[in-house]
Design a protein around this motif. Structure first.
Motif, PDB file in Angstrom:
ATOM      1  N   ASP A  59       4.840  -3.296   9.337  1.00 23.60           N
ATOM      2  CA  ASP A  59       4.690  -3.565  10.766  1.00 23.60           C
ATOM      3  C   ASP A  59       3.297  -4.109  11.097  1.00 23.60           C
ATOM      4  O   ASP A  59       2.889  -4.126  12.255  1.00 23.60           O
ATOM      5  N   LEU A  60       2.564  -4.579  10.072  1.00 21.49           N
ATOM      6  CA  LEU A  60       1.220  -5.106  10.263  1.00 21.49           C
ATOM      7  C   LEU A  60       1.219  -6.612   9.987  1.00 21.49           C
ATOM      8  O   LEU A  60       1.665  -7.056   8.922  1.00 21.49           O
ATOM      9  N   PHE A  61       0.717  -7.386  10.930  1.00 21.81           N
ATOM     10  CA  PHE A  61       0.690  -8.851  10.812  1.00 21.81           C
ATOM     11  C   PHE A  61       2.092  -9.343  10.434  1.00 21.81           C
ATOM     12  O   PHE A  61       3.047  -9.008  11.124  1.00 21.81           O
ATOM     13  N   ALA A  62       2.241 -10.100   9.347  1.00 22.84           N
ATOM     14  CA  ALA A  62       3.570 -10.595   8.983  1.00 22.84           C
ATOM     15  C   ALA A  62       4.340  -9.618   8.111  1.00 22.84           C
ATOM     16  O   ALA A  62       5.464  -9.913   7.679  1.00 22.84           O
ATOM     17  N   GLY A  63       3.776  -8.468   7.832  1.00 20.87           N
ATOM     18  CA  GLY A  63       4.528  -7.387   7.205  1.00 20.87           C
ATOM     19  C   GLY A  63       4.582  -7.366   5.696  1.00 20.87           C
ATOM     20  O   GLY A  63       5.314  -6.554   5.124  1.00 20.87           O
ATOM     21  N   LYS A  64       3.798  -8.216   5.018  1.00 22.87           N
ATOM     22  CA  LYS A  64       3.861  -8.260   3.555  1.00 22.87           C
ATOM     23  C   LYS A  64       2.671  -7.592   2.878  1.00 22.87           C
ATOM     24  O   LYS A  64       2.612  -7.514   1.654  1.00 22.87           O
ATOM     25  N   GLY A  65       1.677  -7.153   3.661  1.00 21.00           N
ATOM     26  CA  GLY A  65       0.600  -6.369   3.079  1.00 21.00           C
ATOM     27  C   GLY A  65      -0.658  -7.113   2.698  1.00 21.00           C
ATOM     28  O   GLY A  65      -1.583  -6.511   2.159  1.00 21.00           O
ATOM     29  N   GLY A  66      -0.739  -8.414   2.984  1.00 21.10           N
ATOM     30  CA  GLY A  66      -1.947  -9.167   2.666  1.00 21.10           C
ATOM     31  C   GLY A  66      -1.831 -10.592   3.161  1.00 21.10           C
ATOM     32  O   GLY A  66      -0.724 -11.078   3.447  1.00 21.10           O
ATOM     33  N   TYR A  67      -2.973 -11.281   3.246  1.00 25.44           N
ATOM     34  CA  TYR A  67      -2.951 -12.660   3.759  1.00 25.44           C
ATOM     35  C   TYR A  67      -2.066 -13.557   2.901  1.00 25.44           C
ATOM     36  O   TYR A  67      -1.172 -14.237   3.410  1.00 25.44           O
ATOM     37  N   TRP A  68      -2.321 -13.573   1.589  1.00 28.12           N
ATOM     38  CA  TRP A  68      -1.536 -14.458   0.722  1.00 28.12           C
ATOM     39  C   TRP A  68      -0.084 -14.013   0.641  1.00 28.12           C
ATOM     40  O   TRP A  68       0.834 -14.854   0.558  1.00 28.12           O
ATOM     41  N   GLU A  69       0.139 -12.714   0.677  1.00 27.02           N
ATOM     42  CA  GLU A  69       1.501 -12.203   0.646  1.00 27.02           C
ATOM     43  C   GLU A  69       2.264 -12.625   1.911  1.00 27.02           C
ATOM     44  O   GLU A  69       3.431 -13.024   1.847  1.00 27.02           O
ATOM     45  N   ASP A  70       1.597 -12.536   3.064  1.00 25.59           N
ATOM     46  CA  ASP A  70       2.226 -12.929   4.321  1.00 25.59           C
ATOM     47  C   ASP A  70       2.637 -14.399   4.314  1.00 25.59           C
ATOM     48  O   ASP A  70       3.603 -14.793   4.975  1.00 25.59           O
ATOM     49  N   HIS A  71       1.875 -15.222   3.588  1.00 28.98           N
ATOM     50  CA  HIS A  71       2.150 -16.652   3.542  1.00 28.98           C
ATOM     51  C   HIS A  71       3.061 -17.035   2.380  1.00 28.98           C
ATOM     52  O   HIS A  71       3.289 -18.223   2.125  1.00 28.98           O
ATOM     53  N   GLY A  72       3.584 -16.040   1.670  1.00 33.53           N
ATOM     54  CA  GLY A  72       4.579 -16.311   0.633  1.00 33.53           C
ATOM     55  C   GLY A  72       4.011 -16.836  -0.662  1.00 33.53           C
ATOM     56  O   GLY A  72       4.761 -17.336  -1.507  1.00 33.53           O
ATOM     57  N   ASP A  73       2.681 -16.732  -0.861  1.00 33.46           N
ATOM     58  CA  ASP A  73       2.094 -17.309  -2.071  1.00 33.46           C
ATOM     59  C   ASP A  73       2.133 -16.341  -3.258  1.00 33.46           C
ATOM     60  O   ASP A  73       2.405 -16.750  -4.384  1.00 33.46           O
ATOM     61  N   TYR A  74       1.788 -15.083  -3.028  1.00 34.83           N
ATOM     62  CA  TYR A  74       1.714 -14.116  -4.110  1.00 34.83           C
ATOM     63  C   TYR A  74       2.429 -12.821  -3.724  1.00 34.83           C
ATOM     64  O   TYR A  74       2.647 -12.540  -2.555  1.00 34.83           O
ATOM     65  N   ALA A  75       2.723 -12.029  -4.754  1.00 36.54           N
ATOM     66  CA  ALA A  75       3.375 -10.751  -4.542  1.00 36.54           C
ATOM     67  C   ALA A  75       2.363  -9.725  -4.034  1.00 36.54           C
ATOM     68  O   ALA A  75       1.166  -9.835  -4.290  1.00 36.54           O
ATOM     69  N   TRP A  76       2.860  -8.685  -3.317  1.00 32.70           N
ATOM     70  CA  TRP A  76       1.953  -7.639  -2.843  1.00 32.70           C
ATOM     71  C   TRP A  76       1.381  -6.840  -3.999  1.00 32.70           C
ATOM     72  O   TRP A  76       0.194  -6.574  -4.052  1.00 32.70           O
ATOM     73  N   TYR A  77       2.209  -6.469  -4.962  1.00 36.34           N
ATOM     74  CA  TYR A  77       1.704  -5.691  -6.089  1.00 36.34           C
ATOM     75  C   TYR A  77       1.362  -6.648  -7.238  1.00 36.34           C
ATOM     76  O   TYR A  77       2.214  -7.402  -7.706  1.00 36.34           O
ATOM     77  N   ALA A  78       0.113  -6.596  -7.687  1.00 32.84           N
ATOM     78  CA  ALA A  78      -0.374  -7.515  -8.715  1.00 32.84           C
ATOM     79  C   ALA A  78      -0.961  -6.746  -9.890  1.00 32.84           C
ATOM     80  O   ALA A  78      -1.998  -7.103 -10.422  1.00 32.84           O
ATOM     81  N   GLY A  79      -0.297  -5.667 -10.274  1.00 31.96           N
ATOM     82  CA  GLY A  79      -0.819  -4.818 -11.330  1.00 31.96           C
ATOM     83  C   GLY A  79      -0.891  -5.515 -12.679  1.00 31.96           C
ATOM     84  O   GLY A  79      -0.018  -6.317 -13.031  1.00 31.96           O
ATOM     85  N   ILE A  80      -1.955  -5.208 -13.429  1.00 31.68           N
ATOM     86  CA  ILE A  80      -2.135  -5.795 -14.756  1.00 31.68           C
ATOM     87  C   ILE A  80      -2.576  -4.692 -15.731  1.00 31.68           C
ATOM     88  O   ILE A  80      -3.020  -3.632 -15.307  1.00 31.68           O
TER      89      ILE A  80
END
Length: 252
Positions: free
Chosen positions: A231-252
């Motif tokens: 429920d924050l901004f576009a709802g994906k958890g981050g700027y790049w996530e909101d814009h569809g570029d990267y996944a929210w979880y980027a574990g390595i």
């Protein structure tokens, strides 16, 4: 699979996902394709938690391993009068706000942050764009800051609001509680034994060493504890996530 191989493999998968989203417009607009990506991200998240565990450390390196050049990526200088004023005053007026689901909201100066126990770590920054660099970071662990604020048991996510914007959108990132309390998750105030440079996120930058580089938010101004992030901004958890570029979880 050893730690280095696992980091390289997952970095490659995440990078492929980002390129797929950027290059395949029709697929990107397809609800079915987006559902597949979201399902894969959840699988990756769960698998990483099983493989790595809660407190498994990212590899740390020696001084001899440090990269001679650590490139500046993303915003090099936030273009706002407020940030320019802080730079002109050597960040004397900087206050890190810690709020949301906490019992005792905080406004911490750089002096306050320095008085926390400091952790130094030499780690590898893996960028989703395909480059890596090894650098030394030092600052307080995030966990004790959240404890001081009286983090609520209702909080599931920690959101980092930043001083920079891209276009009209404020830059932000988020992580879960497990990564927030990981021993290598710090607010870096120093880089390579020097005051954190502006291009690398001064005065304070998140270092969450078990995730890809874009999760390491620069210019952190506010830390918000939340029960949910959809429920924050576009709802994906981050700027790049909101814009569809990267996944929210980027574990390595």
């Amino acid at each position: 699979m050893n730690g280095i191989d696992r980091r390289s493999l997952i970095a490659g998968i995440a990078g492929f996902g980002g390129l797929s989203l950027a290059g395949c417009d029709r697929l990107d607009r397809s609800p079915a394709f987006k559902a597949i990506l979201q399902s894969s991200e959840k699988l990756h998240y769960r698998a990483q938690r099983i493989v790595a565990g809660r407190d498994t450390l990212a590899r740390e390196y020696s001084v001899a391993d440090m990269s001679p050049r650590f490139r500046v990526n993303g915003t090099a200088m936030p273009n706002t009068p407020e940030y320019a004023a802080m730079v002109a005053n050597n960040f004397a007026d900087y206050r890190l706000v810690v709020d949301g689901l906490v019992a005792r909201p905080l406004a911490l100066s750089l002096g306050d942050l320095i008085r926390f126990p400091q952790r130094a770590q030499i780690t590898r920054h893996d960028c989703v764009e395909g480059w890596s660099a090894i650098g030394k970071w030092q600052g307080p662990q995030l966990g004790p800051i959240l404890r001081l604020a009286g983090l609520s048991t209702q909080a599931n996510f920690i959101v980092f609001h930043c001083a920079d914007s891209i276009g009209a959108a404020q830059y932000y990132e988020s992580i879960d509680i497990v990564d927030a309390f990981h021993p290598q998750t710090i607010l870096a105030l120093l880089m390579n034994d020097q005051k954190l440079p502006i291009g690398h996120g001064a005065p304070a930058r998140l270092r969450v060493e078990r995730q890809l580089g874009y999760k390491n938010a620069k210019f952190v101004m506010r830390i918000e504890a939340r029960r949910r992030i959809d429920d924050l901004f576009a709802g994906k958890g981050g700027y790049w996530e909101d814009h569809g570029d990267y996944a929210w979880y980027a574990g390595i």
